[in-house]
Design a protein around this motif. Structure first.
Motif, PDB file in Angstrom:
ATOM      1  N   ASP A 345       0.752  -0.923  -0.330  1.00  0.00           N
ATOM      2  CA  ASP A 345      -0.308  -0.064  -0.730  1.00  0.00           C
ATOM      3  C   ASP A 345       0.833   1.575  -0.298  1.00  0.00           C
ATOM      4  O   ASP A 345       0.256   2.169  -0.849  1.00  0.00           O
ATOM      5  CB  ASP A 345      -0.899   0.208   1.035  1.00  0.00           C
ATOM      6  CG  ASP A 345      -2.336  -0.687   0.936  1.00  0.00           C
ATOM      7  OD1 ASP A 345      -1.911  -1.373  -0.061  1.00  0.00           O
ATOM      8  OD2 ASP A 345      -2.201  -2.166   2.295  1.00  0.00           O
ATOM      9  N   GLN A 346       1.652   1.136   1.071  1.00  0.00           N
ATOM     10  CA  GLN A 346       2.954   2.388   0.895  1.00  0.00           C
ATOM     11  C   GLN A 346       3.832   2.789  -0.496  1.00  0.00           C
ATOM     12  O   GLN A 346       3.792   3.647  -1.367  1.00  0.00           O
ATOM     13  CB  GLN A 346       3.849   2.525   1.818  1.00  0.00           C
ATOM     14  CG  GLN A 346       4.868   3.284   2.246  1.00  0.00           C
ATOM     15  CD  GLN A 346       5.976   2.986   3.264  1.00  0.00           C
ATOM     16  OE1 GLN A 346       5.808   1.880   3.397  1.00  0.00           O
ATOM     17  NE2 GLN A 346       6.568   4.500   3.579  1.00  0.00           N
ATOM     18  N   GLN A 347       3.686   1.656  -1.655  1.00  0.00           N
ATOM     19  CA  GLN A 347       4.350   1.825  -2.996  1.00  0.00           C
ATOM     20  C   GLN A 347       3.629   2.182  -3.448  1.00  0.00           C
ATOM     21  O   GLN A 347       3.696   2.583  -4.181  1.00  0.00           O
ATOM     22  CB  GLN A 347       5.042   0.395  -2.692  1.00  0.00           C
ATOM     23  CG  GLN A 347       6.414  -0.308  -2.164  1.00  0.00           C
ATOM     24  CD  GLN A 347       6.885  -1.881  -2.694  1.00  0.00           C
ATOM     25  OE1 GLN A 347       6.346  -2.073  -2.927  1.00  0.00           O
ATOM     26  NE2 GLN A 347       7.440  -1.756  -2.041  1.00  0.00           N
ATOM     27  N   LYS A 348       2.561   1.443  -3.550  1.00  0.00           N
ATOM     28  CA  LYS A 348       1.415   1.945  -4.230  1.00  0.00           C
ATOM     29  C   LYS A 348       0.996   3.690  -4.382  1.00  0.00           C
ATOM     30  O   LYS A 348       0.646   4.347  -5.078  1.00  0.00           O
ATOM     31  CB  LYS A 348       0.288   1.500  -4.228  1.00  0.00           C
ATOM     32  CG  LYS A 348      -0.573   1.854  -4.916  1.00  0.00           C
ATOM     33  CD  LYS A 348      -2.239   0.886  -4.620  1.00  0.00           C
ATOM     34  CE  LYS A 348      -1.932  -0.253  -4.986  1.00  0.00           C
ATOM     35  NZ  LYS A 348      -2.573  -1.541  -4.464  1.00  0.00           N
ATOM     36  N   GLU A 349       0.517   4.059  -3.151  1.00  0.00           N
ATOM     37  CA  GLU A 349       0.649   5.414  -2.049  1.00  0.00           C
ATOM     38  C   GLU A 349       1.937   6.988  -2.745  1.00  0.00           C
ATOM     39  O   GLU A 349       1.910   7.244  -3.965  1.00  0.00           O
ATOM     40  CB  GLU A 349       0.728   6.043  -0.836  1.00  0.00           C
ATOM     41  CG  GLU A 349      -0.918   5.036  -0.300  1.00  0.00           C
ATOM     42  CD  GLU A 349      -1.263   5.547   1.307  1.00  0.00           C
ATOM     43  OE1 GLU A 349       0.125   5.995   1.537  1.00  0.00           O
ATOM     44  OE2 GLU A 349      -1.848   4.846   1.060  1.00  0.00           O
ATOM     45  N   GLU A 350       2.979   5.727  -2.922  1.00  0.00           N
ATOM     46  CA  GLU A 350       3.752   6.693  -3.478  1.00  0.00           C
ATOM     47  C   GLU A 350       4.447   6.555  -4.789  1.00  0.00           C
ATOM     48  O   GLU A 350       4.712   7.660  -5.654  1.00  0.00           O
ATOM     49  CB  GLU A 350       5.776   5.902  -2.824  1.00  0.00           C
ATOM     50  CG  GLU A 350       5.796   6.106  -1.964  1.00  0.00           C
ATOM     51  CD  GLU A 350       7.263   5.169  -1.143  1.00  0.00           C
ATOM     52  OE1 GLU A 350       7.709   4.640  -1.360  1.00  0.00           O
ATOM     53  OE2 GLU A 350       7.688   5.879   0.745  1.00  0.00           O
ATOM     54  N   LEU A 351       4.212   5.924  -5.546  1.00  0.00           N
ATOM     55  CA  LEU A 351       4.023   5.612  -7.187  1.00  0.00           C
ATOM     56  C   LEU A 351       3.111   6.169  -7.475  1.00  0.00           C
ATOM     57  O   LEU A 351       3.359   7.426  -8.149  1.00  0.00           O
ATOM     58  CB  LEU A 351       3.888   4.155  -8.054  1.00  0.00           C
ATOM     59  CG  LEU A 351       3.665   4.107  -9.031  1.00  0.00           C
ATOM     60  CD1 LEU A 351       5.504   4.617  -9.981  1.00  0.00           C
ATOM     61  CD2 LEU A 351       3.166   2.561  -9.327  1.00  0.00           C
ATOM     62  N   THR A 352       1.432   6.138  -7.149  1.00  0.00           N
ATOM     63  CA  THR A 352       0.399   8.222  -6.816  1.00  0.00           C
ATOM     64  C   THR A 352       0.857   9.003  -7.357  1.00  0.00           C
ATOM     65  O   THR A 352       1.509  10.092  -8.001  1.00  0.00           O
ATOM     66  CB  THR A 352      -0.240   7.252  -6.432  1.00  0.00           C
ATOM     67  OG1 THR A 352      -0.969   6.082  -6.828  1.00  0.00           O
ATOM     68  CG2 THR A 352      -1.800   8.297  -6.728  1.00  0.00           C
ATOM     69  N   ASP A 353       2.061   9.468  -6.246  1.00  0.00           N
ATOM     70  CA  ASP A 353       2.384  11.043  -5.548  1.00  0.00           C
ATOM     71  C   ASP A 353       3.677  10.808  -6.860  1.00  0.00           C
ATOM     72  O   ASP A 353       3.150  12.045  -7.291  1.00  0.00           O
ATOM     73  CB  ASP A 353       2.585  10.484  -4.827  1.00  0.00           C
ATOM     74  CG  ASP A 353       2.181  10.740  -3.504  1.00  0.00           C
ATOM     75  OD1 ASP A 353       0.689  10.518  -3.766  1.00  0.00           O
ATOM     76  OD2 ASP A 353       2.274   9.886  -1.829  1.00  0.00           O
ATOM     77  N   ALA A 354       4.396  10.272  -7.088  1.00  0.00           N
ATOM     78  CA  ALA A 354       5.619  10.513  -8.257  1.00  0.00           C
ATOM     79  C   ALA A 354       4.661  10.884  -9.644  1.00  0.00           C
ATOM     80  O   ALA A 354       4.750  11.578  -9.913  1.00  0.00           O
ATOM     81  CB  ALA A 354       6.626   9.165  -8.527  1.00  0.00           C
ATOM     82  N   ARG A 355       3.510   9.913  -9.926  1.00  0.00           N
ATOM     83  CA  ARG A 355       2.985  10.554 -11.134  1.00  0.00           C
ATOM     84  C   ARG A 355       2.437  11.900 -11.397  1.00  0.00           C
ATOM     85  O   ARG A 355       2.098  12.408 -12.127  1.00  0.00           O
ATOM     86  CB  ARG A 355       1.934   9.121 -10.986  1.00  0.00           C
ATOM     87  CG  ARG A 355       2.761   7.989 -12.031  1.00  0.00           C
ATOM     88  CD  ARG A 355       1.227   6.780 -12.096  1.00  0.00           C
ATOM     89  NE  ARG A 355       2.059   5.568 -12.479  1.00  0.00           N
ATOM     90  CZ  ARG A 355       1.548   3.929 -12.698  1.00  0.00           C
ATOM     91  NH1 ARG A 355       0.026   4.458 -12.774  1.00  0.00           N
ATOM     92  NH2 ARG A 355       2.141   3.291 -13.208  1.00  0.00           N
ATOM     93  N   THR A 356       1.657  12.089 -10.143  1.00  0.00           N
ATOM     94  CA  THR A 356       1.342  13.450 -10.227  1.00  0.00           C
ATOM     95  C   THR A 356       1.867  14.363 -10.097  1.00  0.00           C
ATOM     96  O   THR A 356       1.779  15.383 -10.674  1.00  0.00           O
ATOM     97  CB  THR A 356       0.730  13.571  -8.327  1.00  0.00           C
ATOM     98  OG1 THR A 356      -0.840  12.414  -8.670  1.00  0.00           O
ATOM     99  CG2 THR A 356      -0.243  14.182  -8.146  1.00  0.00           C
ATOM    100  N   GLU A 357       3.111  14.634  -9.534  1.00  0.00           N
ATOM    101  CA  GLU A 357       4.334  15.357  -9.272  1.00  0.00           C
ATOM    102  C   GLU A 357       4.854  15.623 -11.294  1.00  0.00           C
ATOM    103  O   GLU A 357       4.942  16.802 -10.965  1.00  0.00           O
ATOM    104  CB  GLU A 357       4.720  15.345  -8.663  1.00  0.00           C
ATOM    105  CG  GLU A 357       5.840  16.251  -8.886  1.00  0.00           C
ATOM    106  CD  GLU A 357       6.014  17.351  -8.237  1.00  0.00           C
ATOM    107  OE1 GLU A 357       5.901  18.642  -7.852  1.00  0.00           O
ATOM    108  OE2 GLU A 357       4.353  16.730  -6.826  1.00  0.00           O
TER     109      GLU A 357
END
Length: 406
Positions: A345-357
């Motif tokens: 779940d943490q990796q998925k959140e980090e990946l989502t944040d990176a794509r948004t940025e």
């Protein structure tokens, strides 16, 4: 003749077991005095052989008072009498009928304003009433129990709450002081709340890692042995004492944990569960770990009949230790799964944040450059036509005035 006249009143004098009895009949009529004397002798003879005269008009309120004063009263009897007495108090105990009990059930369920009173709750009320009537029969206060063969309403099974490993971690993080130790003890031993609060240091064998339950709700639960988990063994070893209660608050015994339990659930932000559900959690985890039913019953002190009891009382220590080992292995496996899921779940959140940025960085400068480029191209075109931006504007206004610009 044992009748003697004193003044105008007849008196009766007679002996029973060497004891002299004398009573005034209160009448000057000889025949009435003889009848009264016969009744007096019968009463003394009944008392001699412990024969109690039955009162057909004995009301349930008076019977309940006698039961509380002289009977085997338990706390749940007093609780259910709060609902029974307002309805049955003025009825004679020997005249209570099954139809009257059904009327009590209908009224009890009709008065549940906030939530519906379940059939199981009314069954507990009527069970206490029937128990008191059986006690009255044994005490020879009534001839027979009018509710002896009364059938109770069928009860629907309800789902028992089981605490997950994630909820357990949140609860232990929010529980403080003696409540945290009680939660760990309930989850690792399956003991009842009363058994935990009554447990003494003298009944724990630290060398063998065994806990002996000496005060239980059921006879089958007395003196049963429960192997300690590593977590519980370390917790008890820190506060080890030579004697006294294991659970205490400021040197006093703990009996009620309702307020602290409610506060812990609120701080942990988990769904509402009862403290007794920790016992169900222990049983469910043993079942999922592959422990046999007889071993689970032996560890929890269940009582379900002589046949099953004869089976699980001979469970040896190695089998119990193996059951606790399976429980610990199951707990470790569940914690590993929970940790892996949290990492995913943490990796998925980090990946989502990176794509948004990335999307933000790409969309912002390009749009600004496009506007700037478009403005520059327009100015260059205007200059190429032989004028400035301001001159072009004046030319357009003049053309419209002369009718040439369209």
């Amino acid at each position: 003749m044992s009748l003697f006249k004193r003044g105008e009143v007849w008196w009766s004098y007679f002996y029973r077991d060497g004891i002299r009895h004398q009573y005034s009949t209160g009448t000057s009529n000889r025949r009435q005095a003889e009848t009264i004397e016969a009744k007096l002798k019968e009463e003394v003879n009944n008392q001699r052989f412990q024969i109690v005269q039955i009162d057909p008009n004995l009301k349930l309120a008076e019977l309940a008072a006698r039961f509380i004063a002289n009977g085997p009263v338990r706390p749940h009897h007093l609780y259910h009498l709060k609902f029974l007495l307002p309805f049955f108090s003025e009825f004679p105990a020997s005249r209570i009928t099954k139809s009257l009990a059904e009327e009590f059930r209908r009224r009890r369920q009709a008065h549940g304003l906030e939530r519906v009173t379940k059939d199981a709750t009314v069954n507990r009320d009527l069970s206490v009433l029937r128990h008191i009537l059986y006690w009255a029969v044994d005490e020879q206060l009534i001839h027979a129990n009018p509710l002896a063969r009364m059938k109770m309403a069928r009860e629907r099974r309800t789902r028992r709450q089981v605490l997950s490993v994630a909820e357990e971690q949140l609860l232990l993080g929010a529980a403080m002081g003696h409540l945290r130790g009680m939660v760990i003890c309930a989850l690792d031993t399956g003991m009842r709340r009363g058994e935990i609060t009554s447990q003494r240091w003298e009944d724990i064998d630290f060398s063998r890692k065994l806990l002996f339950v000496t005060r239980s709700k059921t006879p089958e639960g007395e003196s049963r042995e429960i192997p300690l988990t590593d977590r519980l063994h370390e917790l008890l070893l820190k506060d080890r004492k030579s004697e006294g209660l294991v659970v205490s608050f400021r040197g006093k015994p703990v009996r009620i944990v309702k307020r602290t339990w409610k506060t812990a659930l609120k701080n942990a932000q988990i769904r509402h569960v009862r403290f007794h559900d920790l016992r169900h959690t222990f049983n469910t985890r043993l079942m999922e770990a592959g422990v046999m039913q007889e071993v689970r019953m032996a560890l929890m002190g269940h009582s379900t009949g002589s046949r099953v009891h004869a089976t699980y009382t001979h469970i040896e220590f190695p089998v119990k230790r193996e059951a606790i080992r399976k429980l610990e292995a199951w707990k470790i496996h569940q914690q590993q799964l929970l940790t892996e899921q949290q990492k995913k779940d943490q990796q998925k959140e980090e990946l989502t944040d990176a794509r948004t940025e990335t999307d933000r960085s790409e969309s912002g400068p390009s749009a600004a450059n496009g506007i700037e480029a478009g403005g520059t191209q327009a100015v260059e075109k205007e200059i190429a036509r032989g004028g400035s931006p301001g001159a072009s504007r004046q030319t357009q206004v003049r053309d419209r005035r002369d009718g040439r610009g369209d």
